[in-house]
Design a protein around this motif. Sequence first.
Motif, mmCIF file in Angstrom:
data_model
loop_
_atom_site.group_PDB
_atom_site.id
_atom_site.type_symbol
_atom_site.label_atom_id
_atom_site.label_comp_id
_atom_site.label_asym_id
_atom_site.label_seq_id
_atom_site.Cartn_x
_atom_site.Cartn_y
_atom_site.Cartn_z
ATOM 1 N N GLU A 1 0.836 -1.211 0.000
ATOM 2 C CA GLU A 1 0.000 0.000 0.000
ATOM 3 C C GLU A 1 0.866 1.254 0.000
ATOM 4 O OE1 GLU A 1 -3.032 -0.155 -1.004
ATOM 5 O OE2 GLU A 1 -2.696 -2.308 -0.949
ATOM 6 N N GLN A 2 1.994 1.161 0.695
ATOM 7 C CA GLN A 2 2.945 2.274 0.692
ATOM 8 C C GLN A 2 3.473 2.506 -0.730
ATOM 9 O OE1 GLN A 2 3.103 3.989 3.315
ATOM 10 N NE2 GLN A 2 4.601 5.456 2.525
ATOM 11 N N LYS A 3 3.775 1.410 -1.428
ATOM 12 C CA LYS A 3 4.250 1.528 -2.811
ATOM 13 C C LYS A 3 3.191 2.228 -3.661
ATOM 14 C CE LYS A 3 6.190 -2.315 -4.611
ATOM 15 N NZ LYS A 3 6.362 -3.804 -4.782
ATOM 16 N N ARG A 4 1.945 1.773 -3.532
ATOM 17 C CA ARG A 4 0.859 2.395 -4.310
ATOM 18 C C ARG A 4 0.752 3.890 -4.001
ATOM 19 N NH1 ARG A 4 -1.281 -2.761 -4.015
ATOM 20 N NH2 ARG A 4 -2.354 -3.451 -5.894
ATOM 21 N N LYS A 5 0.842 4.220 -2.712
ATOM 22 C CA LYS A 5 0.714 5.645 -2.315
ATOM 23 C C LYS A 5 1.828 6.478 -2.934
ATOM 24 C CE LYS A 5 -1.766 5.666 2.041
ATOM 25 N NZ LYS A 5 -1.405 4.700 3.078
ATOM 26 N N ILE A 6 3.035 5.947 -2.880
ATOM 27 C CA ILE A 6 4.179 6.706 -3.429
ATOM 28 C C ILE A 6 3.993 6.903 -4.933
ATOM 29 C CG2 ILE A 6 6.664 6.563 -3.945
ATOM 30 C CD1 ILE A 6 6.971 5.156 -1.194
ATOM 31 N N ILE A 7 3.605 5.835 -5.631
ATOM 32 C CA ILE A 7 3.429 5.935 -7.089
ATOM 33 C C ILE A 7 2.331 6.956 -7.414
ATOM 34 C CG2 ILE A 7 2.753 4.678 -9.181
ATOM 35 C CD1 ILE A 7 3.979 2.125 -7.733
ATOM 36 N N GLY A 8 1.210 6.887 -6.683
ATOM 37 C CA GLY A 8 0.097 7.807 -6.913
ATOM 38 C C GLY A 8 0.491 9.251 -6.659
ATOM 39 N N LYS A 9 1.166 9.480 -5.538
ATOM 40 C CA LYS A 9 1.533 10.855 -5.171
ATOM 41 C C LYS A 9 2.568 11.419 -6.144
ATOM 42 C CE LYS A 9 3.509 13.847 -1.693
ATOM 43 N NZ LYS A 9 4.480 14.387 -2.653
ATOM 44 N N GLU A 10 3.544 10.597 -6.460
ATOM 45 C CA GLU A 10 4.608 11.040 -7.361
ATOM 46 C C GLU A 10 4.025 11.379 -8.740
ATOM 47 O OE1 GLU A 10 7.242 11.492 -5.749
ATOM 48 O OE2 GLU A 10 8.482 12.165 -7.420
ATOM 49 N N PHE A 11 3.066 10.560 -9.160
ATOM 50 C CA PHE A 11 2.436 10.803 -10.458
ATOM 51 C C PHE A 11 1.768 12.182 -10.479
ATOM 52 C CE2 PHE A 11 -0.852 10.767 -13.603
ATOM 53 C CZ PHE A 11 -0.229 10.170 -14.680
ATOM 54 N N ILE A 12 1.022 12.461 -9.437
ATOM 55 C CA ILE A 12 0.338 13.763 -9.370
ATOM 56 C C ILE A 12 1.356 14.889 -9.326
ATOM 57 C CG2 ILE A 12 -1.080 15.243 -7.867
ATOM 58 C CD1 ILE A 12 -2.718 12.703 -7.259
ATOM 59 N N ASP A 13 2.429 14.714 -8.559
ATOM 60 C CA ASP A 13 3.463 15.759 -8.476
ATOM 61 C C ASP A 13 4.091 16.024 -9.850
ATOM 62 O OD1 ASP A 13 2.983 15.913 -5.810
ATOM 63 O OD2 ASP A 13 4.860 14.982 -5.160
ATOM 64 N N VAL A 14 4.443 14.933 -10.551
ATOM 65 C CA VAL A 14 5.080 15.102 -11.868
ATOM 66 C C VAL A 14 4.115 15.801 -12.828
ATOM 67 C CG1 VAL A 14 5.979 13.880 -13.897
ATOM 68 C CG2 VAL A 14 6.623 13.116 -11.604
ATOM 69 N N PHE A 15 2.879 15.346 -12.818
ATOM 70 C CA PHE A 15 1.878 15.920 -13.718
ATOM 71 C C PHE A 15 1.654 17.400 -13.391
ATOM 72 C CE2 PHE A 15 -2.498 16.748 -15.139
ATOM 73 C CZ PHE A 15 -2.376 16.387 -16.463
ATOM 74 N N ALA A 16 1.546 17.715 -12.097
ATOM 75 C CA ALA A 16 1.314 19.104 -11.684
ATOM 76 C C ALA A 16 2.495 19.986 -12.096
ATOM 77 C CB ALA A 16 1.090 19.184 -10.175
ATOM 78 N N GLU A 17 3.697 19.457 -11.974
ATOM 79 C CA GLU A 17 4.872 20.248 -12.386
ATOM 80 C C GLU A 17 4.816 20.569 -13.874
ATOM 81 O OE1 GLU A 17 7.719 18.050 -9.167
ATOM 82 O OE2 GLU A 17 8.519 18.243 -11.209
ATOM 83 N N GLU A 18 4.407 19.593 -14.656
ATOM 84 C CA GLU A 18 4.294 19.837 -16.100
ATOM 85 C C GLU A 18 3.196 20.851 -16.383
ATOM 86 O OE1 GLU A 18 6.412 18.848 -18.408
ATOM 87 O OE2 GLU A 18 7.535 17.885 -16.789
ATOM 88 N N ALA A 19 2.065 20.710 -15.660
ATOM 89 C CA ALA A 19 0.935 21.628 -15.873
ATOM 90 C C ALA A 19 1.344 23.058 -15.544
ATOM 91 C CB ALA A 19 -0.257 21.195 -15.008
ATOM 92 N N GLU A 20 2.131 23.209 -14.473
ATOM 93 C CA GLU A 20 2.542 24.556 -14.054
ATOM 94 C C GLU A 20 3.430 25.236 -15.093
ATOM 95 O OE1 GLU A 20 4.097 23.762 -10.193
ATOM 96 O OE2 GLU A 20 2.164 24.139 -9.239
ATOM 97 N N LYS A 21 4.123 24.435 -15.891
ATOM 98 C CA LYS A 21 4.997 25.022 -16.916
ATOM 99 C C LYS A 21 4.195 25.575 -18.096
ATOM 100 C CE LYS A 21 8.623 21.596 -16.202
ATOM 101 N NZ LYS A 21 9.101 20.351 -16.819
ATOM 102 N N LEU A 22 2.936 25.159 -18.195
ATOM 103 C CA LEU A 22 2.148 25.547 -19.369
ATOM 104 C C LEU A 22 1.267 26.747 -19.040
ATOM 105 C CD1 LEU A 22 1.041 21.939 -20.315
ATOM 106 C CD2 LEU A 22 2.753 23.314 -21.521
ATOM 107 N N ASP A 23 1.100 27.607 -20.032
ATOM 108 C CA ASP A 23 0.281 28.795 -19.808
ATOM 109 C C ASP A 23 -1.133 28.592 -20.317
ATOM 110 O OD1 ASP A 23 1.924 30.488 -18.542
ATOM 111 O OD2 ASP A 23 2.823 31.321 -20.392
ATOM 112 N N GLY A 24 -2.079 29.164 -19.582
ATOM 113 C CA GLY A 24 -3.430 29.312 -20.111
ATOM 114 C C GLY A 24 -4.241 28.037 -20.263
#
Length: 326
Positions: free
Chosen positions: A114-137
């Motif tokens: 479950e810890q593995k799943r949590k890390i994968i889920g959280k990391e995925f959101i972090d990576v995606f959010a970082e990419e989203a923040e780089k984009l405008d509009g």
Amino acid sequence: MNNNVRPESLERITTLEQANDFIAEQIGELRRQIGDGKVLLALSGGVDSSVVAALLIKAVGKQLTCVHVNHGLLRKGEPEQVIEVFRNQMDANLIYVDAVDRFLDKLAGVSDPEQKRKIIGKEFIDVFAEEAEKLDGIRFLGQGTIYPDILESEGVKSHHNVGGLPEGLQFELVEPVKFLYKDEVRVVGKALGLPDNMVYRQPFPGPGLGVRCVGAITRDRLEAVRESDAILREEFAANGLEGKVWQYFTIVPDFRSTGIKDGKRTFEWFVVIRAVNSIDATAATIEEIPYPLLHKITDRILAEVPGVNRVLYDLSPKPVSTIEWE
Ligand code: XMP
């Protein structure tokens, strides 16, 4: 009106003709909703997000940006296929993020499932959010929500559906297949011209090969999972079992046993083959793979996958076992 109830006017989609009608209608709907706005989509390469991507590409073209996060836990050839189909063939804006080291570093030494799943889920959101923040509009977020997701949980799917984006990164959702069942999504995917191995793909868990590299993930065992899985899929396809068996994959537990190779004793991993049939994953029976095929797959894994000296076939149905090993 509850807009999470499938409209009665939506006929069950079983034919390509019905799928084409649905596609034409959705293109109109999407253009109305999105106007000249920009849309972001996490594209895993699974059938749901791929169908949503293809619909959005048809409807709004370059107003869509797809983000494909390679977390290192995908099957062999998957990231390459996403790039080939969406960037090269469909000419989509596709951001490919190689996050392999980042995920594997975070997962190092973590053995609790479950810890593995949590890390994968959280990391995925972090990576995606970082990419989203780089984009405008960006105003809209595409999601591959399908009707069973809504029925089961009123919304939240595995980590691929980015439900937990940080404050300040909130978007209007675009969910063109949210009233469709899985078999309907597949027909629509077929009508959109997506490749068969994307459209008819077996269920694949959000945490990917991570839950099949049992215990703390190491790169060598993860590669053994990926390579043995590729051999299994190749042999199933060559022997008419692709699309016939509901779910099949390999597992490499964190356990070694003795073997002998070139006259020398080895102490290496073993590969477990799992092939099950099921309707909805709540129960599963074992596929009776012909013995000659089992032998062939075993021989190939032993010859081709480094670090492996033993192959087993899991005969346990669900219940008592689960389909995945963790
Ligand atoms: P089990 O192992 O519980 O699996 O019998 C039932 C089905 O669910 C899939 N599965 C997952 N899918 N995230 C997912 O998106 C997960 O964490 C997960 N765990 C299991 C599994 O592959 C099977 O189809």
